[in-house]
Design a protein around this motif. Structure first.
Motif, PDB file in Angstrom:
ATOM      1  N   VAL A   1      45.039  31.866  45.729  1.00  0.00           N
ATOM      2  CA  VAL A   1      43.886  32.342  44.945  1.00  0.00           C
ATOM      3  C   VAL A   1      44.173  33.728  44.373  1.00  0.00           C
ATOM      4  N   ILE A   2      44.761  34.585  45.168  1.00  0.00           N
ATOM      5  CA  ILE A   2      45.092  35.947  44.705  1.00  0.00           C
ATOM      6  C   ILE A   2      46.053  35.873  43.523  1.00  0.00           C
ATOM      7  N   VAL A   3      47.085  35.053  43.655  1.00  0.00           N
ATOM      8  CA  VAL A   3      48.099  34.946  42.594  1.00  0.00           C
ATOM      9  C   VAL A   3      47.494  34.361  41.320  1.00  0.00           C
ATOM     10  N   VAL A   4      46.714  33.296  41.444  1.00  0.00           N
ATOM     11  CA  VAL A   4      46.104  32.673  40.266  1.00  0.00           C
ATOM     12  C   VAL A   4      45.133  33.641  39.595  1.00  0.00           C
ATOM     13  N   ASN A   5      44.276  34.275  40.385  1.00  0.00           N
ATOM     14  CA  ASN A   5      43.304  35.214  39.830  1.00  0.00           C
ATOM     15  C   ASN A   5      43.983  36.404  39.160  1.00  0.00           C
ATOM     16  N   GLY A   6      44.977  36.981  39.831  1.00  0.00           N
ATOM     17  CA  GLY A   6      45.677  38.133  39.266  1.00  0.00           C
ATOM     18  C   GLY A   6      46.427  37.775  38.001  1.00  0.00           C
ATOM     19  N   SER A   7      47.082  36.624  38.007  1.00  0.00           N
ATOM     20  CA  SER A   7      47.835  36.197  36.824  1.00  0.00           C
ATOM     21  C   SER A   7      46.910  35.935  35.651  1.00  0.00           C
ATOM     22  N   PHE A   8      45.805  35.241  35.916  1.00  0.00           N
ATOM     23  CA  PHE A   8      44.854  34.947  34.844  1.00  0.00           C
ATOM     24  C   PHE A   8      44.242  36.227  34.284  1.00  0.00           C
ATOM     25  N   SER A   9      43.850  37.135  35.165  1.00  0.00           N
ATOM     26  CA  SER A   9      43.267  38.405  34.713  1.00  0.00           C
ATOM     27  C   SER A   9      44.258  39.200  33.875  1.00  0.00           C
ATOM     28  N   PHE A  10      45.495  39.268  34.333  1.00  0.00           N
ATOM     29  CA  PHE A  10      46.518  39.981  33.577  1.00  0.00           C
ATOM     30  C   PHE A  10      46.721  39.346  32.213  1.00  0.00           C
ATOM     31  N   TRP A  11      46.814  38.022  32.170  1.00  0.00           N
ATOM     32  CA  TRP A  11      47.042  37.332  30.895  1.00  0.00           C
ATOM     33  C   TRP A  11      45.892  37.574  29.930  1.00  0.00           C
ATOM     34  N   GLN A  12      44.655  37.537  30.395  1.00  0.00           N
ATOM     35  CA  GLN A  12      43.507  37.788  29.529  1.00  0.00           C
ATOM     36  C   GLN A  12      43.533  39.216  28.983  1.00  0.00           C
TER      37      GLN A  12
END
Length: 129
Positions: free
Chosen positions: A92-103
């Motif tokens: 969850v941390i990796v998915v959330n962080g990656s998505f936030s960074f990409w946005q």
């Protein structure tokens, strides 16, 4: 009241100007006081630092703590599935962080593209609407 809601004379008065514009002395004074009218470029952080920041904000830190507690629970009482829970939390941390960074990265790129569309110099003329 917002300037776009004022009539022309009120807007000019609020800006300390006239329909003919500023005098050369007043323009020079404002230039000394406020500086040139331009958008300053701010120093940007590296992409890697911005990516890492997505994994250490408050919510992510709470999740890291939860994952660590799950792994400690698995170590203390093996076989109850706590390691799986810990891995899921890290996911969850990796998915959330990656998505936030990409946005954020895409939004910055969009703003840069819009900035390139703006003219670098403009000339304004007083008109009567």
């Amino acid at each position: 009241m917002k300037i776009h809601q004022l009539d022309i004379d009120q807007a000019l008065a609020s800006l300390g100007s006239t329909a003919a514009g500023l005098s050369a002395a007043e323009a020079a004074r404002r230039l000394r006081e406020f500086g040139p009218n331009r958008v300053e470029a701010v120093a940007r952080e590296s992409v890697l630092l911005r990516l890492l920041r997505e994994f250490v904000h408050l919510f992510a830190l709470i999740l890291w703590l939860a994952a660590a507690l799950a792994f400690v629970a698995e170590w203390r009482a093996p076989g109850q599935g706590m390691a799986t829970l810990g891995m899921a939390i890290i996911g969850v941390i990796v998915v959330n962080g990656s998505f936030s960074f990409w946005q954020e990265y895409r939004a910055e790129r969009t703003l840069e593209a819009l900035k390139r569309l703006l003219p670098h110099r403009v000339k304004c003329a007083a008109t009567a609407w």
